[in-house]
Scaffold this motif. Structure first.
Motif, short mmCIF file in Angstrom:
data_model
loop_
_atom_site.label_atom_id
_atom_site.label_comp_id
_atom_site.label_asym_id
_atom_site.label_seq_id
_atom_site.Cartn_x
_atom_site.Cartn_y
_atom_site.Cartn_z
N HIS A 1 -2.13 4.84 -8.49
CA HIS A 1 -1.03 4.58 -9.55
C HIS A 1 0.09 3.93 -8.93
O HIS A 1 0.83 3.14 -9.47
CB HIS A 1 -0.65 6.15 -9.91
CG HIS A 1 0.52 5.94 -10.70
ND1 HIS A 1 1.50 7.04 -10.52
CD2 HIS A 1 1.15 5.36 -11.79
CE1 HIS A 1 2.80 6.67 -11.38
NE2 HIS A 1 2.21 5.82 -12.10
N THR A 2 0.57 4.54 -7.86
CA THR A 2 1.74 3.78 -7.26
C THR A 2 1.51 2.25 -6.55
O THR A 2 2.39 1.42 -6.55
CB THR A 2 2.29 4.64 -6.12
OG1 THR A 2 1.29 5.26 -5.39
CG2 THR A 2 3.19 5.97 -6.55
N ARG B 1 0.74 -1.23 0.08
CA ARG B 1 0.03 0.10 -0.09
C ARG B 1 0.95 1.35 0.10
O ARG B 1 1.69 1.52 0.79
CB ARG B 1 -0.88 -0.08 1.40
CG ARG B 1 -2.26 -0.51 1.07
CD ARG B 1 -2.38 -2.15 1.13
NE ARG B 1 -3.58 -2.39 1.48
CZ ARG B 1 -4.06 -3.91 1.55
NH1 ARG B 1 -2.90 -4.89 1.50
NH2 ARG B 1 -5.19 -4.16 1.58
N THR B 2 0.67 2.23 -0.94
CA THR B 2 1.58 3.45 -0.86
C THR B 2 0.69 4.58 -0.69
O THR B 2 1.04 5.70 -0.69
CB THR B 2 1.82 3.67 -2.33
OG1 THR B 2 1.04 3.89 -3.40
CG2 THR B 2 2.96 2.21 -2.66
N LEU C 1 -0.49 0.41 -8.10
CA LEU C 1 -0.49 -0.78 -9.30
C LEU C 1 1.07 -0.69 -9.50
O LEU C 1 1.43 -1.89 -10.18
CB LEU C 1 -1.25 0.10 -10.23
CG LEU C 1 -2.93 0.11 -10.09
CD1 LEU C 1 -3.54 0.89 -11.39
CD2 LEU C 1 -3.42 -1.33 -9.84
N LEU C 2 1.63 0.26 -9.62
CA LEU C 2 3.31 0.22 -10.10
C LEU C 2 3.89 -1.04 -8.89
O LEU C 2 4.74 -1.76 -9.63
CB LEU C 2 3.65 1.52 -9.76
CG LEU C 2 5.49 1.32 -9.86
CD1 LEU C 2 5.85 1.02 -11.33
CD2 LEU C 2 5.91 2.80 -9.82
N ALA C 3 3.51 -0.84 -7.82
CA ALA C 3 4.22 -1.93 -6.83
C ALA C 3 3.88 -3.19 -7.24
O ALA C 3 4.48 -4.32 -7.30
CB ALA C 3 3.66 -1.55 -5.68
N LEU C 4 2.46 -3.37 -7.52
CA LEU C 4 2.02 -4.77 -7.99
C LEU C 4 2.79 -5.21 -9.34
O LEU C 4 3.17 -6.46 -9.41
CB LEU C 4 0.55 -4.50 -8.37
CG LEU C 4 -0.60 -4.66 -7.47
CD1 LEU C 4 -1.97 -4.69 -7.94
CD2 LEU C 4 -0.31 -5.98 -6.47
N ALA C 5 2.93 -4.43 -10.26
CA ALA C 5 3.48 -4.64 -11.58
C ALA C 5 5.15 -4.78 -11.24
O ALA C 5 5.43 -5.87 -11.67
CB ALA C 5 3.68 -3.58 -12.51
N GLU C 6 5.81 -4.25 -10.34
CA GLU C 6 7.05 -4.59 -9.69
C GLU C 6 7.14 -5.92 -9.36
O GLU C 6 7.98 -6.67 -9.33
CB GLU C 6 7.63 -3.47 -8.96
CG GLU C 6 7.84 -2.28 -9.70
CD GLU C 6 8.31 -1.05 -8.65
OE1 GLU C 6 8.66 -0.02 -8.96
OE2 GLU C 6 7.72 -1.05 -7.53
N THR C 7 6.17 -6.08 -8.42
CA THR C 7 5.91 -7.59 -7.75
C THR C 7 6.21 -8.76 -8.72
O THR C 7 6.81 -9.76 -8.83
CB THR C 7 4.69 -7.78 -6.88
OG1 THR C 7 5.27 -6.64 -5.83
CG2 THR C 7 4.80 -9.14 -6.09
N VAL C 8 5.19 -8.64 -9.68
CA VAL C 8 5.05 -9.48 -10.92
C VAL C 8 6.53 -9.85 -11.60
O VAL C 8 7.02 -10.85 -11.67
CB VAL C 8 3.97 -9.33 -11.86
CG1 VAL C 8 4.09 -10.31 -13.11
CG2 VAL C 8 2.78 -9.31 -11.22
N ALA C 9 7.08 -8.60 -12.04
CA ALA C 9 8.44 -8.64 -12.73
C ALA C 9 9.47 -9.38 -11.59
O ALA C 9 10.19 -10.09 -12.27
CB ALA C 9 8.66 -7.43 -13.07
N GLN C 10 9.37 -8.82 -10.61
CA GLN C 10 10.49 -9.41 -9.84
C GLN C 10 10.39 -10.96 -9.40
O GLN C 10 11.28 -11.75 -9.43
CB GLN C 10 10.56 -8.78 -8.41
CG GLN C 10 11.10 -7.22 -8.63
CD GLN C 10 10.85 -6.28 -7.24
OE1 GLN C 10 10.20 -6.86 -6.20
NE2 GLN C 10 11.19 -5.25 -7.29
#
Length: 205
Positions: A88-89, A83-84, A91-100
């Motif tokens: 927007h942020t 949670r940010t 969703l960015l954290a979710l996208a980063e989690t998937v990529a990582q």
């Protein structure tokens, strides 16, 4: 497995049996990540876990049962989205989690191998669908909170927002096999958050 299903290995007894269950399921994931679905055998899982192969066969029935149970077990592990305070942020954290999860995390080989295995086994595909449904449900909480803050209109479908944010990441990682840059992650998060704010994820009549 869901509470309505009763496949081998789906119960969670206590004591030594519980420890053996964890050992077997973790060994299954380790074998999946290191060698891939096609190379897993009950003998390898039994040897790695220290649980007799007769017990493994009796409880899980074979490789499909093992991988299915291991993915269901993974879905039960504690995880919550970051949670940010802004959609927007978040969703960015979710996208980063998937990529990582596919490129940097210790379990990255398992993540990719599980997707590949789903194309070879319907039992594994079902377990993967349940795993992803659980993650979408948990991730949707950040969208529900954003709706309450007024960042997206009432009626927005939270899980569809999540899917939109992470789908381009999965495409690059698993279909086109392209690198995923920080700019890619920022773009998908920004586009999805903006679309949500405009009501794009409110179902039509």
């Amino acid at each position: 497995m869901s509470s309505q299903e009763s496949a081998p290995g789906s119960t969670r007894p206590g004591g030594r049996t519980a420890r053996n269950t964890v050992a077997v399921l973790q060994a299954t994931l380790d074998e999946l990540g290191e060698h891939g679905y096609g190379a897993i055998t009950v003998d390898l899982v039994a040897a790695r876990s220290g649980v007799h192969k007769a017990t493994v066969y009796r409880r899980w029935g074979g490789v499909d049962g093992l991988v299915r149970a291991a993915l269901d077990w993974s879905a039960d592990q504690d995880w919550e989205p970051t949670r940010t305070g802004a959609l927007h942020t978040d969703l960015l954290a979710l996208a980063e989690t998937v990529a990582q999860g596919f490129t940097e995390a210790p379990e990255r080989e398992v993540s990719a191998a599980a997707v590949a295995a789903a194309f070879e086994s319907e039992a594994v595909a079902g377990a993967l669908r349940r795993f992803m449904a659980d993650r979408h449900r948990r991730s949707a909480a950040v969208v529900t909170e954003a709706i309450a803050r007024g960042e997206a209109p009432e009626g927005t479908d939270p899980e569809e927002v999540v899917r939109s944010a992470v789908a381009p990441v999965y495409y690059r990682l698993l279909v086109s096999r392209e690198p995923v840059s920080p700019a890619d992650l920022r773009r998908t998060a920004r586009i999805t958050a903006d679309a949500a704010a405009e009501g794009a994820f409110v179902p039509g009549p």
